[in-house]
Design a protein around this motif. Structure first.
Motif, PDB file in Angstrom:
ATOM      1  N   PRO A  78      69.167  -0.877  11.242  1.00 21.32           N
ATOM      2  CA  PRO A  78      67.872  -0.475  10.698  1.00 21.32           C
ATOM      3  C   PRO A  78      67.727  -0.804   9.221  1.00 21.32           C
ATOM      4  CG  PRO A  78      69.247   1.452  11.126  1.00 21.32           C
ATOM      5  CD  PRO A  78      69.987   0.256  11.650  1.00 21.32           C
ATOM      6  N   VAL A  79      66.483  -0.998   8.834  1.00 26.79           N
ATOM      7  CA  VAL A  79      66.128  -1.282   7.446  1.00 26.79           C
ATOM      8  C   VAL A  79      65.196  -0.167   6.990  1.00 26.79           C
ATOM      9  CG1 VAL A  79      64.892  -2.866   5.921  1.00 26.79           C
ATOM     10  CG2 VAL A  79      66.376  -3.762   7.719  1.00 26.79           C
ATOM     11  N   LEU A  80      65.491   0.410   5.831  1.00 28.74           N
ATOM     12  CA  LEU A  80      64.667   1.473   5.273  1.00 28.74           C
ATOM     13  C   LEU A  80      63.784   0.890   4.178  1.00 28.74           C
ATOM     14  CD1 LEU A  80      63.999   4.509   4.973  1.00 28.74           C
ATOM     15  CD2 LEU A  80      65.895   4.623   3.328  1.00 28.74           C
ATOM     16  N   PRO A  81      62.468   0.790   4.416  1.00 32.28           N
ATOM     17  CA  PRO A  81      61.575   0.295   3.368  1.00 32.28           C
ATOM     18  C   PRO A  81      61.152   1.456   2.474  1.00 32.28           C
ATOM     19  CG  PRO A  81      60.371   0.486   5.420  1.00 32.28           C
ATOM     20  CD  PRO A  81      61.783   0.915   5.697  1.00 32.28           C
ATOM     21  N   LEU A  82      61.275   1.281   1.172  1.00 28.46           N
ATOM     22  CA  LEU A  82      60.877   2.304   0.200  1.00 28.46           C
ATOM     23  C   LEU A  82      59.832   1.722  -0.744  1.00 28.46           C
ATOM     24  CD1 LEU A  82      64.442   3.546  -0.827  1.00 28.46           C
ATOM     25  CD2 LEU A  82      62.866   4.678   0.744  1.00 28.46           C
ATOM     26  N   HIS A  83      58.797   2.504  -1.028  1.00 31.77           N
ATOM     27  CA  HIS A  83      57.832   2.069  -2.036  1.00 31.77           C
ATOM     28  C   HIS A  83      58.575   1.869  -3.351  1.00 31.77           C
ATOM     29  CE1 HIS A  83      54.051   2.439   0.092  1.00 31.77           C
ATOM     30  NE2 HIS A  83      54.535   3.514   0.675  1.00 31.77           N
ATOM     31  N   ALA A  84      58.091   0.968  -4.174  1.00 30.93           N
ATOM     32  CA  ALA A  84      58.761   0.646  -5.435  1.00 30.93           C
ATOM     33  C   ALA A  84      58.951   1.890  -6.306  1.00 30.93           C
ATOM     34  CB  ALA A  84      57.970  -0.419  -6.185  1.00 30.93           C
ATOM     35  N   ALA A  85      57.971   2.776  -6.365  1.00 29.79           N
ATOM     36  CA  ALA A  85      58.096   3.987  -7.172  1.00 29.79           C
ATOM     37  C   ALA A  85      59.180   4.904  -6.621  1.00 29.79           C
ATOM     38  CB  ALA A  85      56.761   4.729  -7.237  1.00 29.79           C
ATOM     39  N   THR A  86      59.303   4.981  -5.317  1.00 33.43           N
ATOM     40  CA  THR A  86      60.345   5.793  -4.690  1.00 33.43           C
ATOM     41  C   THR A  86      61.717   5.208  -4.996  1.00 33.43           C
ATOM     42  OG1 THR A  86      58.823   6.398  -2.922  1.00 33.43           O
ATOM     43  CG2 THR A  86      61.174   6.725  -2.499  1.00 33.43           C
ATOM     44  N   TRP A  87      61.841   3.891  -4.954  1.00 33.40           N
ATOM     45  CA  TRP A  87      63.102   3.222  -5.270  1.00 33.40           C
ATOM     46  C   TRP A  87      63.508   3.503  -6.719  1.00 33.40           C
ATOM     47  CZ3 TRP A  87      67.366   1.478  -3.452  1.00 33.40           C
ATOM     48  CH2 TRP A  87      68.138   0.572  -4.175  1.00 33.40           C
ATOM     49  N   ARG A  88      62.560   3.377  -7.634  1.00 32.95           N
ATOM     50  CA  ARG A  88      62.863   3.653  -9.045  1.00 32.95           C
ATOM     51  C   ARG A  88      63.303   5.101  -9.241  1.00 32.95           C
ATOM     52  NH1 ARG A  88      58.295   0.364  -9.653  1.00 32.95           N
ATOM     53  NH2 ARG A  88      56.972   2.204  -9.938  1.00 32.95           N
ATOM     54  N   SER A  89      62.644   6.023  -8.568  1.00 30.75           N
ATOM     55  CA  SER A  89      63.007   7.432  -8.658  1.00 30.75           C
ATOM     56  C   SER A  89      64.413   7.679  -8.099  1.00 30.75           C
ATOM     57  CB  SER A  89      61.968   8.277  -7.900  1.00 30.75           C
ATOM     58  OG  SER A  89      62.321   9.621  -7.936  1.00 30.75           O
ATOM     59  N   LEU A  90      64.716   7.055  -6.990  1.00 32.83           N
ATOM     60  CA  LEU A  90      66.059   7.180  -6.395  1.00 32.83           C
ATOM     61  C   LEU A  90      67.114   6.670  -7.359  1.00 32.83           C
ATOM     62  CD1 LEU A  90      67.960   7.762  -4.001  1.00 32.83           C
ATOM     63  CD2 LEU A  90      67.428   5.459  -3.179  1.00 32.83           C
ATOM     64  N   LEU A  91      66.899   5.504  -7.932  1.00 33.99           N
ATOM     65  CA  LEU A  91      67.864   4.949  -8.884  1.00 33.99           C
ATOM     66  C   LEU A  91      68.047   5.863 -10.097  1.00 33.99           C
ATOM     67  CD1 LEU A  91      67.045   1.141  -8.909  1.00 33.99           C
ATOM     68  CD2 LEU A  91      68.913   2.324  -7.745  1.00 33.99           C
ATOM     69  N   ARG A  92      66.948   6.391 -10.598  1.00 32.71           N
ATOM     70  CA  ARG A  92      67.014   7.293 -11.747  1.00 32.71           C
ATOM     71  C   ARG A  92      67.836   8.539 -11.395  1.00 32.71           C
ATOM     72  NH1 ARG A  92      61.947   7.513 -12.730  1.00 32.71           N
ATOM     73  NH2 ARG A  92      61.561   9.271 -11.351  1.00 32.71           N
TER      74      ARG A  92
END
Length: 64
Positions: free
Chosen positions: A45-59
């Motif tokens: 499976p591949v989990l698509p994340l909105h760019a803002a969600t990805w940035r928040s996760l990284l932070r």
């Protein structure tokens, strides 16, 4: 959000990943999101994340 699987040539793994442990994720940029997958299960499976969600996760990861 576009959930099409990115081309395998677009997947990236962190240079900080430890290939010995095999506990890595790979990411690929989509037009409006970031796709995340388990590097041990390339056809899984591949989990698509909105760019803002990805940035928040990284932070959050960096701050933990």
């Amino acid at each position: 959000m576009n959930e099409a699987r990115p081309s395998p040539t677009r997947w990236r793994k962190s240079r900080h990943s430890n290939s010995q442990a095999g506990e890595c994720v790979e990411v690929a940029g989509l037009s409006d999101a970031v796709a995340v997958r388990d590097s041990k299960d390339l056809g899984g499976p591949v989990l698509p994340l909105h760019a803002a969600t990805w940035r928040s996760l990284l932070r959050d990861i960096k701050n933990s």
